[in-house]
Design a protein around this motif. Structure first.
Motif, PDB file in Angstrom:
ATOM      1  N   SER A  50     -17.749 -18.568  -6.367  1.00 55.18           N
ATOM      2  CA  SER A  50     -18.948 -18.121  -5.656  1.00 55.18           C
ATOM      3  C   SER A  50     -19.343 -19.111  -4.562  1.00 55.18           C
ATOM      4  CB  SER A  50     -20.107 -17.868  -6.619  1.00 55.18           C
ATOM      5  OG  SER A  50     -20.464 -19.047  -7.289  1.00 55.18           O
ATOM      6  N   PHE A  53     -17.057 -18.263  -1.646  1.00 51.79           N
ATOM      7  CA  PHE A  53     -17.469 -17.032  -0.961  1.00 51.79           C
ATOM      8  C   PHE A  53     -18.782 -17.221  -0.197  1.00 51.79           C
ATOM      9  CE2 PHE A  53     -14.489 -14.980  -3.981  1.00 51.79           C
ATOM     10  CZ  PHE A  53     -13.730 -14.279  -3.058  1.00 51.79           C
ATOM     11  N   HIS A  54     -19.693 -18.021  -0.742  1.00 54.82           N
ATOM     12  CA  HIS A  54     -20.942 -18.302  -0.037  1.00 54.82           C
ATOM     13  C   HIS A  54     -20.657 -19.075   1.253  1.00 54.82           C
ATOM     14  CE1 HIS A  54     -25.148 -19.159   0.702  1.00 54.82           C
ATOM     15  NE2 HIS A  54     -24.816 -20.434   0.848  1.00 54.82           N
ATOM     16  N   ARG A  56     -17.928 -19.031   2.947  1.00 61.78           N
ATOM     17  CA  ARG A  56     -17.276 -18.110   3.885  1.00 61.78           C
ATOM     18  C   ARG A  56     -18.304 -17.242   4.600  1.00 61.78           C
ATOM     19  NH1 ARG A  56     -12.782 -13.394   2.628  1.00 61.78           N
ATOM     20  NH2 ARG A  56     -12.120 -13.176   4.786  1.00 61.78           N
ATOM     21  N   LYS A  57     -19.318 -16.826   3.864  1.00 70.49           N
ATOM     22  CA  LYS A  57     -20.352 -15.947   4.415  1.00 70.49           C
ATOM     23  C   LYS A  57     -21.269 -16.691   5.396  1.00 70.49           C
ATOM     24  CE  LYS A  57     -24.030 -12.970   2.601  1.00 70.49           C
ATOM     25  NZ  LYS A  57     -24.685 -12.524   1.361  1.00 70.49           N
ATOM     26  N   THR A  58     -21.477 -17.984   5.183  1.00 74.06           N
ATOM     27  CA  THR A  58     -22.465 -18.723   5.971  1.00 74.06           C
ATOM     28  C   THR A  58     -21.871 -19.697   6.986  1.00 74.06           C
ATOM     29  OG1 THR A  58     -22.639 -20.436   4.264  1.00 74.06           O
ATOM     30  CG2 THR A  58     -24.186 -18.574   4.132  1.00 74.06           C
ATOM     31  N   ASP A  59     -20.554 -19.928   6.937  1.00 71.47           N
ATOM     32  CA  ASP A  59     -19.918 -20.892   7.844  1.00 71.47           C
ATOM     33  C   ASP A  59     -18.801 -20.185   8.624  1.00 71.47           C
ATOM     34  OD1 ASP A  59     -18.361 -22.882   9.043  1.00 71.47           O
ATOM     35  OD2 ASP A  59     -18.425 -24.216   7.308  1.00 71.47           O
ATOM     36  N   PRO A  60     -19.067 -19.846   9.893  1.00 68.43           N
ATOM     37  CA  PRO A  60     -18.075 -19.113  10.678  1.00 68.43           C
ATOM     38  C   PRO A  60     -16.742 -19.850  10.822  1.00 68.43           C
ATOM     39  CG  PRO A  60     -20.198 -19.117  11.795  1.00 68.43           C
ATOM     40  CD  PRO A  60     -20.325 -20.044  10.631  1.00 68.43           C
ATOM     41  N   ASP A  63     -14.891 -19.402   7.594  1.00 68.65           N
ATOM     42  CA  ASP A  63     -14.411 -18.021   7.529  1.00 68.65           C
ATOM     43  C   ASP A  63     -13.153 -17.848   8.374  1.00 68.65           C
ATOM     44  OD1 ASP A  63     -14.496 -15.175   6.912  1.00 68.65           O
ATOM     45  OD2 ASP A  63     -15.218 -14.914   8.966  1.00 68.65           O
ATOM     46  N   TRP A  66     -10.302 -19.448   6.599  1.00 66.62           N
ATOM     47  CA  TRP A  66      -9.910 -18.606   5.449  1.00 66.62           C
ATOM     48  C   TRP A  66      -8.975 -17.499   5.933  1.00 66.62           C
ATOM     49  CZ3 TRP A  66     -13.399 -18.107   0.751  1.00 66.62           C
ATOM     50  CH2 TRP A  66     -12.933 -17.150  -0.150  1.00 66.62           C
ATOM     51  N   ARG A  67      -9.407 -16.815   7.007  1.00 63.03           N
ATOM     52  CA  ARG A  67      -8.588 -15.716   7.524  1.00 63.03           C
ATOM     53  C   ARG A  67      -7.231 -16.211   8.002  1.00 63.03           C
ATOM     54  NH1 ARG A  67     -11.285 -13.891  11.813  1.00 63.03           N
ATOM     55  NH2 ARG A  67     -13.177 -15.096  11.504  1.00 63.03           N
TER      56      ARG A  67
END
Length: 71
Positions: A50, A53-54, A56-60, A63, A66-67
């Protein structure tokens, strides 16, 4: 033997200190690139899924990393 009162405990688990964001994020992304597995990557970085995932959601930038790791 302790007596049950029916009340929930208000004590919280102590959080384990973790490495600063840049350090665990780098390790997480390295393992993710090798394995493609979020759970293994989180375990290697000593964080929860979690938390990953958090981030990833809040740090461009995270993210994007990750991609890129999954390409």
């Amino acid at each position: 033997m302790a007596e049950k009162t029916g009340q929930k405990s208000t004590a919280k688990r102590a959080r384990k200190p973790r490495a600063p964001g840049k350090i665990w994020k780098q390790g997480f992304l390295e393992v993710l690139a090798k394995t493609g597995n979020v759970a293994l990557s989180a375990q290697a970085a000593d964080i929860s899924r979690s938390t990953a995932f958090h981030a990833r959601k809040t740090d461009p930038d995270f993210d994007a990393g990750w991609r890129a790791a999954l390409e």
